[in-house]
Design a protein around this motif. Structure first.
Motif, mmCIF file in Angstrom:
data_model
loop_
_atom_site.group_PDB
_atom_site.id
_atom_site.type_symbol
_atom_site.label_atom_id
_atom_site.label_comp_id
_atom_site.label_asym_id
_atom_site.label_seq_id
_atom_site.Cartn_x
_atom_site.Cartn_y
_atom_site.Cartn_z
ATOM 1 N N PRO A 2 132.417 59.580 5.985
ATOM 2 C CA PRO A 2 132.844 58.176 6.008
ATOM 3 C C PRO A 2 131.885 57.287 5.224
ATOM 4 C CG PRO A 2 132.826 59.125 8.215
ATOM 5 C CD PRO A 2 132.166 60.114 7.299
ATOM 6 N N THR A 3 132.411 56.240 4.666
ATOM 7 C CA THR A 3 131.594 55.262 3.960
ATOM 8 C C THR A 3 131.903 53.879 4.506
ATOM 9 O OG1 THR A 3 133.248 54.948 2.246
ATOM 10 C CG2 THR A 3 131.572 56.637 1.839
ATOM 11 N N SER A 4 131.083 52.927 4.141
ATOM 12 C CA SER A 4 131.317 51.552 4.565
ATOM 13 C C SER A 4 132.551 51.014 3.864
ATOM 14 C CB SER A 4 130.120 50.663 4.206
ATOM 15 O OG SER A 4 128.977 51.135 4.859
ATOM 16 N N THR A 5 133.494 50.567 4.645
ATOM 17 C CA THR A 5 134.689 49.946 4.109
ATOM 18 C C THR A 5 134.884 48.640 4.858
ATOM 19 O OG1 THR A 5 135.679 52.090 3.663
ATOM 20 C CG2 THR A 5 137.164 50.202 3.739
ATOM 21 N N ILE A 6 134.948 47.560 4.129
ATOM 22 C CA ILE A 6 135.144 46.265 4.766
ATOM 23 C C ILE A 6 136.603 45.882 4.576
ATOM 24 C CG2 ILE A 6 134.450 43.855 4.831
ATOM 25 C CD1 ILE A 6 131.738 44.756 3.683
ATOM 26 N N ALA A 7 137.351 45.889 5.689
ATOM 27 C CA ALA A 7 138.779 45.596 5.635
ATOM 28 C C ALA A 7 139.202 44.918 6.928
ATOM 29 C CB ALA A 7 139.578 46.873 5.421
ATOM 30 N N ALA A 8 140.001 43.895 6.805
ATOM 31 C CA ALA A 8 140.540 43.218 7.984
ATOM 32 C C ALA A 8 141.624 44.086 8.613
ATOM 33 C CB ALA A 8 141.103 41.862 7.579
ATOM 34 N N THR A 14 131.858 46.105 13.861
ATOM 35 C CA THR A 14 130.705 45.935 12.989
ATOM 36 C C THR A 14 129.545 45.351 13.780
ATOM 37 O OG1 THR A 14 132.142 45.552 11.089
ATOM 38 C CG2 THR A 14 129.854 44.829 10.881
ATOM 39 N N LEU A 15 128.394 45.965 13.632
ATOM 40 C CA LEU A 15 127.161 45.435 14.193
ATOM 41 C C LEU A 15 126.390 44.817 13.036
ATOM 42 C CD1 LEU A 15 124.855 45.110 16.307
ATOM 43 C CD2 LEU A 15 124.057 47.357 15.544
ATOM 44 N N GLU A 96 118.325 40.045 16.310
ATOM 45 C CA GLU A 96 119.459 39.260 16.793
ATOM 46 C C GLU A 96 120.745 40.052 16.511
ATOM 47 O OE1 GLU A 96 119.514 35.105 15.635
ATOM 48 O OE2 GLU A 96 117.366 35.235 15.187
ATOM 49 N N PRO A 97 121.057 41.044 17.374
ATOM 50 C CA PRO A 97 122.266 41.854 17.158
ATOM 51 C C PRO A 97 123.520 41.136 17.643
ATOM 52 C CG PRO A 97 121.086 42.639 19.079
ATOM 53 C CD PRO A 97 120.257 41.521 18.493
ATOM 54 N N ARG A 98 124.591 41.275 16.877
ATOM 55 C CA ARG A 98 125.896 40.715 17.259
ATOM 56 C C ARG A 98 126.988 41.681 16.812
ATOM 57 N NH1 ARG A 98 122.646 37.693 19.108
ATOM 58 N NH2 ARG A 98 122.578 35.438 19.125
ATOM 59 N N MET A 99 128.061 41.761 17.598
ATOM 60 C CA MET A 99 129.220 42.567 17.237
ATOM 61 C C MET A 99 130.265 41.681 16.579
ATOM 62 S SD MET A 99 129.778 45.225 20.366
ATOM 63 C CE MET A 99 129.352 44.150 21.727
ATOM 64 N N TYR A 100 130.925 42.229 15.557
ATOM 65 C CA TYR A 100 131.919 41.475 14.801
ATOM 66 C C TYR A 100 133.151 42.330 14.531
ATOM 67 C CZ TYR A 100 128.053 38.333 13.639
ATOM 68 O OH TYR A 100 126.992 37.464 13.701
ATOM 69 N N ARG A 101 134.224 41.658 14.187
ATOM 70 C CA ARG A 101 135.401 42.274 13.598
ATOM 71 C C ARG A 101 135.574 41.599 12.247
ATOM 72 N NH1 ARG A 101 139.294 38.593 13.325
ATOM 73 N NH2 ARG A 101 139.266 36.912 14.843
ATOM 74 N N VAL A 102 136.091 42.300 11.279
ATOM 75 C CA VAL A 102 136.330 41.703 9.961
ATOM 76 C C VAL A 102 137.539 40.787 10.083
ATOM 77 C CG1 VAL A 102 136.871 42.134 7.538
ATOM 78 C CG2 VAL A 102 135.316 43.676 8.768
ATOM 79 N N ALA A 103 137.340 39.522 9.792
ATOM 80 C CA ALA A 103 138.426 38.541 9.904
ATOM 81 C C ALA A 103 139.162 38.345 8.590
ATOM 82 C CB ALA A 103 137.862 37.211 10.390
ATOM 83 N N SER A 104 138.450 38.514 7.464
ATOM 84 C CA SER A 104 139.066 38.245 6.162
ATOM 85 C C SER A 104 138.219 38.879 5.078
ATOM 86 C CB SER A 104 139.145 36.727 5.960
ATOM 87 O OG SER A 104 139.737 36.404 4.748
ATOM 88 N N VAL A 105 138.882 39.363 4.024
ATOM 89 C CA VAL A 105 138.196 39.965 2.880
ATOM 90 C C VAL A 105 138.807 39.382 1.611
ATOM 91 C CG1 VAL A 105 137.703 42.108 1.641
ATOM 92 C CG2 VAL A 105 137.774 42.101 4.146
ATOM 93 N N HIS A 106 137.975 39.055 0.640
ATOM 94 C CA HIS A 106 138.446 38.482 -0.629
ATOM 95 C C HIS A 106 137.769 39.191 -1.793
ATOM 96 C CE1 HIS A 106 140.210 35.168 1.647
ATOM 97 N NE2 HIS A 106 139.169 35.359 2.426
ATOM 98 N N HIS A 107 138.492 39.434 -2.860
ATOM 99 C CA HIS A 107 137.966 40.100 -4.045
ATOM 100 C C HIS A 107 138.389 39.331 -5.290
ATOM 101 C CE1 HIS A 107 136.812 43.732 -1.860
ATOM 102 N NE2 HIS A 107 137.947 43.606 -1.203
ATOM 103 N N VAL A 108 137.692 39.594 -6.370
ATOM 104 C CA VAL A 108 138.050 38.993 -7.645
ATOM 105 C C VAL A 108 139.337 39.621 -8.138
ATOM 106 C CG1 VAL A 108 137.373 38.741 -10.043
ATOM 107 C CG2 VAL A 108 135.685 38.544 -8.237
#
Length: 108
Positions: A2-8, A14-15, A96-108
């Motif tokens: 697996p690799t890092s993939t940022i996708a809503a 995500t930590l 300062e750890p926080r848990m997240y979900r990807v809310a939005s992704v934008h690309h050129v």
């Protein structure tokens, strides 16, 4: 592998752990986090990826890590070996750890 993939819209948790560190200890912190990831954390069930970012001014390190689920991430925090490594990191930096979900992704 697996690799890092940022996708809503995924189930990945995500930590983002933001460390504040003295500039003369930044490299030490990065090495400690690399060692913890290689020796322990990446072997915890549900681990997907980890990315370490070192600020150019030397005062911060950010760990962007992905886990299959919030439960998997919580399992890592409960792991005694992982806790030992994190205690070593927080002995030299403020975390300062926080848990997240990807809310939005934008690309050129």
């Amino acid at each position: 592998m697996p690799t890092s993939t940022i996708a809503a819209g995924t189930t990945v948790t995500t930590l983002i752990n933001h460390f504040t560190v003295a500039p003369e200890r930044q490299a030490e912190l990065v090495a400690l986090l690399e060692e913890a990831t290689e020796e322990v954390i990446r072997h915890v069930p549900g681990f997907v990826s980890a990315n370490l970012h070192a600020s150019l001014d030397g005062t911060h390190v950010v760990n962007y890590a992905q886990w299959e689920s919030q439960e998997a991430l919580e399992g890592m925090w409960a792991d005694p070996a992982a806790r030992e490594h994190m205690a070593a990191a927080t002995a030299i930096a403020t975390a300062e750890p926080r848990m997240y979900r990807v809310a939005s992704v934008h690309h050129v």
